[in-house]
Write an enzyme that holds these catalytic residues in place. Structure first.
Site, PDB file in Angstrom:
ATOM      1  N   ARG A  30       0.828  -1.210   0.000  1.00 30.23           N
ATOM      2  CA  ARG A  30       0.000   0.000   0.000  1.00 30.23           C
ATOM      3  C   ARG A  30       0.864   1.263   0.000  1.00 30.23           C
ATOM      4  O   ARG A  30       0.516   2.271  -0.624  1.00 30.23           O
ATOM      5  CB  ARG A  30      -0.945  -0.019   1.208  1.00 30.23           C
ATOM      6  N   GLY A 100      -1.248 -11.756  -4.860  1.00 30.03           N
ATOM      7  CA  GLY A 100      -2.667 -11.429  -5.017  1.00 30.03           C
ATOM      8  C   GLY A 100      -2.937  -9.994  -4.613  1.00 30.03           C
ATOM      9  O   GLY A 100      -3.759  -9.298  -5.228  1.00 30.03           O
ATOM     10  N   ASP A 328      -3.926 -15.521   7.455  1.00 33.67           N
ATOM     11  CA  ASP A 328      -2.567 -15.863   7.000  1.00 33.67           C
ATOM     12  C   ASP A 328      -1.781 -16.664   8.040  1.00 33.67           C
ATOM     13  O   ASP A 328      -0.734 -17.233   7.726  1.00 33.67           O
ATOM     14  CB  ASP A 328      -1.785 -14.585   6.650  1.00 33.67           C
ATOM     15  N   ARG A 401       4.182 -19.446   3.134  1.00 30.70           N
ATOM     16  CA  ARG A 401       3.747 -19.677   4.530  1.00 30.70           C
ATOM     17  C   ARG A 401       3.712 -21.170   4.872  1.00 30.70           C
ATOM     18  O   ARG A 401       3.886 -21.553   6.022  1.00 30.70           O
ATOM     19  CB  ARG A 401       2.395 -19.023   4.787  1.00 30.70           C
TER      20      ARG A 401
HETATM   21  C1  S3P Z   1      -4.078  -9.155   2.207  1.00 30.17           C
HETATM   22  C2  S3P Z   1      -5.344  -9.622   2.510  1.00 30.17           C
HETATM   23  C3  S3P Z   1      -5.641 -11.035   2.753  1.00 30.17           C
HETATM   24  C4  S3P Z   1      -4.381 -11.836   3.050  1.00 30.17           C
HETATM   25  C5  S3P Z   1      -3.283 -11.521   2.091  1.00 30.17           C
HETATM   26  C6  S3P Z   1      -2.911 -10.054   2.159  1.00 30.17           C
HETATM   27  C7  S3P Z   1      -3.898  -7.717   1.930  1.00 30.17           C
HETATM   28  O1  S3P Z   1      -6.254 -11.585   1.591  1.00 30.17           O
HETATM   29  O2  S3P Z   1      -4.671 -13.218   3.036  1.00 30.17           O
HETATM   30  O3  S3P Z   1      -2.118 -12.291   2.403  1.00 30.17           O
HETATM   31  O4  S3P Z   1      -2.760  -7.244   1.897  1.00 30.17           O
HETATM   32  O5  S3P Z   1      -4.917  -7.023   1.757  1.00 30.17           O
HETATM   33  P1  S3P Z   1      -7.839 -11.375   1.306  1.00 30.17           P
HETATM   34  O6  S3P Z   1      -8.102  -9.950   1.398  1.00 30.17           O
HETATM   35  O7  S3P Z   1      -8.074 -11.934  -0.059  1.00 30.17           O
HETATM   36  O8  S3P Z   1      -8.518 -12.172   2.349  1.00 30.17           O
END
Ligand code: S3P
Length: 441
Positions: A30, A100, A328, A401
């Site tokens: 971010r 992701g 996580d 992880r």
């Molecule tokens: C994250 C949100 C989570 C987490 C990921 C990081 C983030 O995923 O599992 O490792 O940085 O916003 P989700 O928002 O898909 O649950």
């Protein structure tokens, strides 16, 4: 031995020492995005120089942000694009690697900027669900298409443009508890014209909301924290950001110290955002000795933790409302549960199936291979703790992880435990092996 294969062995000595875990992964993504979008120069410190977060910073440079000096070390300045990305004739190809968070958050940003971009990633990322962001972003007017081999999967092609919902505000209720989906919508909404409301059924990590406020864009939150509303047309103003240590990285040592007789460790400057710290409460319910020694509140709260061995460590039931807050940490919590006496029940956690690996399947198969007694459910697992763990060769399935969790399990297992396909540890904790040696020597 290659760095893609790591081994840990039954450890007869306590964990001792004092470490500072690297910067938080979620917050680093971010910081790169908001500093890269803002007007002016932001100073970022303790950025996580992992492959995932460096990819996000590189993407912002592709859009025209400048970074000086090159990151790594982890403090640098970012001069943002101030709302106007560099224009190019060719589509911008952005490689999100294993992340992701990068793909989903950037999809929100790029949908609302005048750019043509292709977002891609590794095979794990290209098999994860992107429909969850395509649906709301398309409803906001974005032109975003899944171009992957599987429906709803990356690569994503985005033909960005100014989004506007001036007649009626954009209002979306999220079907899944996901900070990434929430953030994609908030970032698109911030750059759009008009008002955006996002409704969640469960609270998720709030780093985006906190950091947007830090850059001068306030989001209003309902008293229960579930509904967020913002007005578009934000002008982010550069600011300084100091990133706390990653609670999810600290989690490996918290569990290791709880289960390893005689241990006592100190973890410095760990992020203590209450939307991330459910693991502390769950471990304490299991009998853990975890003390917050000091806490400072800046844009994000952080503090020092002291964790020591828990001789009476026992299983627990994880509540549904705790799941998004420790999603996580569930792989390493499962290792703790296997070392505890009695049962630990983890349900309502089907989201684990669409992480970097199917974490229900990978945790269950690795725990079973080590001799633990585990029942698998569609949405979780029941771990009958207390069986003696035996070392063996396990696959990490390319999931950072899973690799780190089972290297911790190896400390309690008879014989040695070898983890294959570990190189993705670099995506979140590049100096994990160094800290492992430091705390266990
Ligand atoms: C994250 C949100 C989570 C987490 C990921 C990081 C983030 O995923 O599992 O490792 O940085 O916003 P989700 O928002 O898909 O649950």
């Amino acid at each position: 031995m290659s760095t893609d294969t790591l081994t840990s062995s039954l450890h007869h000595y306590p964990l001792r020492g004092d470490i500072t875990v690297p910067g938080d992964k979620s917050i680093s993504h971010r910081a790169a995005i908001l500093a890269g979008l803002a007007r002016g120069t932001s100073r970022v410190s303790n950025f996580l120089c992992s492959s995932d977060c460096l990819n996000t910073l590189a993407a912002m440079q592709q859009l025209g942000a400048t970074v000086s000096p090159a990151p790594n070390p982890s403090s640098f300045s970012v001069t943002g694009i101030g709302g106007s990305p560099s224009l190019s004739q060719q589509p911008i190809a952005i490689d999100c690697g294993n992340s992701g968070t990068e793909m989903r958050l950037l999809a929100g940003v790029l949908s609302a900027l005048p750019v043509h971009a292709i977002l891609t990633g590794d095979s794990s990322l290209c098999s994860r669900p992107m429909g969850r962001i395509i649906t709301p972003l398309s409803a906001m007017g974005a032109q975003i298409k899944d171009r992957g081999e599987r429906e709803g999967c990356a690569p994503l092609e985005i033909n960005g443009k100014k989004l506007a919902f001036t007649e009626s505000p954009f209002d979306y209720t999220m079907p899944v508890a996901s900070a990434q989906v929430k953030s994609a919508i908030l970032l698109a909404g911030m750059l759009a014209e008009g008002q955006t409301t996002v409704r969640q059924r469960q609270k998720t990590r709030d780093h985006t909301e906190r950091m947007l406020a830090h850059f001068g864009h306030e989001i209003s939150t309902s008293p229960d924290g579930l509904t967020l509303t913002e007005n578009g047309g934000a002008r982010l103003q550069a600011t300084d950001i100091s990133i706390p240590g990653d609670f999810s990285s600290a989690a490996f040592w918290m569990v290791a110290a709880c289960v390893q007789p005689g241990s006592e460790i100190i973890l410095r400057r760990v992020g203590l955002n209450p939307t991330r710290t459910a693991l502390i409460h769950v471990l304490q319910r299991m009998g853990a000795h975890i003390e917050v020694l000091s806490q400072t509140d800046e844009c994000e709260p952080y503090g020092d933790l002291c964790v020591s061995y828990s001789p009476e460590f026992h299983g627990t039931d994880i509540r549904a409302d705790e799941i998004p807050n420790l999603i996580d940490e569930i792989p390493v919590l499962s290792v703790a549960a296997a070392c505890a006496q009695g049962d630990t029940n983890i349900r309502n956690a089907a989201e684990l199936r669409v992480k970097e690996s199917d974490r229900i399947k990978t945790v269950v198969s690795n725990l079973r291979a080590m001799g633990a007694n585990v029942v698998e459910f569609d949405d979780g697992m029941l771990i009958h703790g207390g069986a003696e763990l035996c070392g063996c060769t396990l696959d990490s399935f390319g999931d950072h992880r899973i690799a780190m969790s089972f290297l911790i399990a190896g400390l309690r297992a008879k014989g040695s435990t070898t983890l294959l396909h570990c190189k993705n540890i670099d995506t979140s904790y590049p100096n994990f092996s160094e800290h492992f040696t430091l705390l266990t020597r």
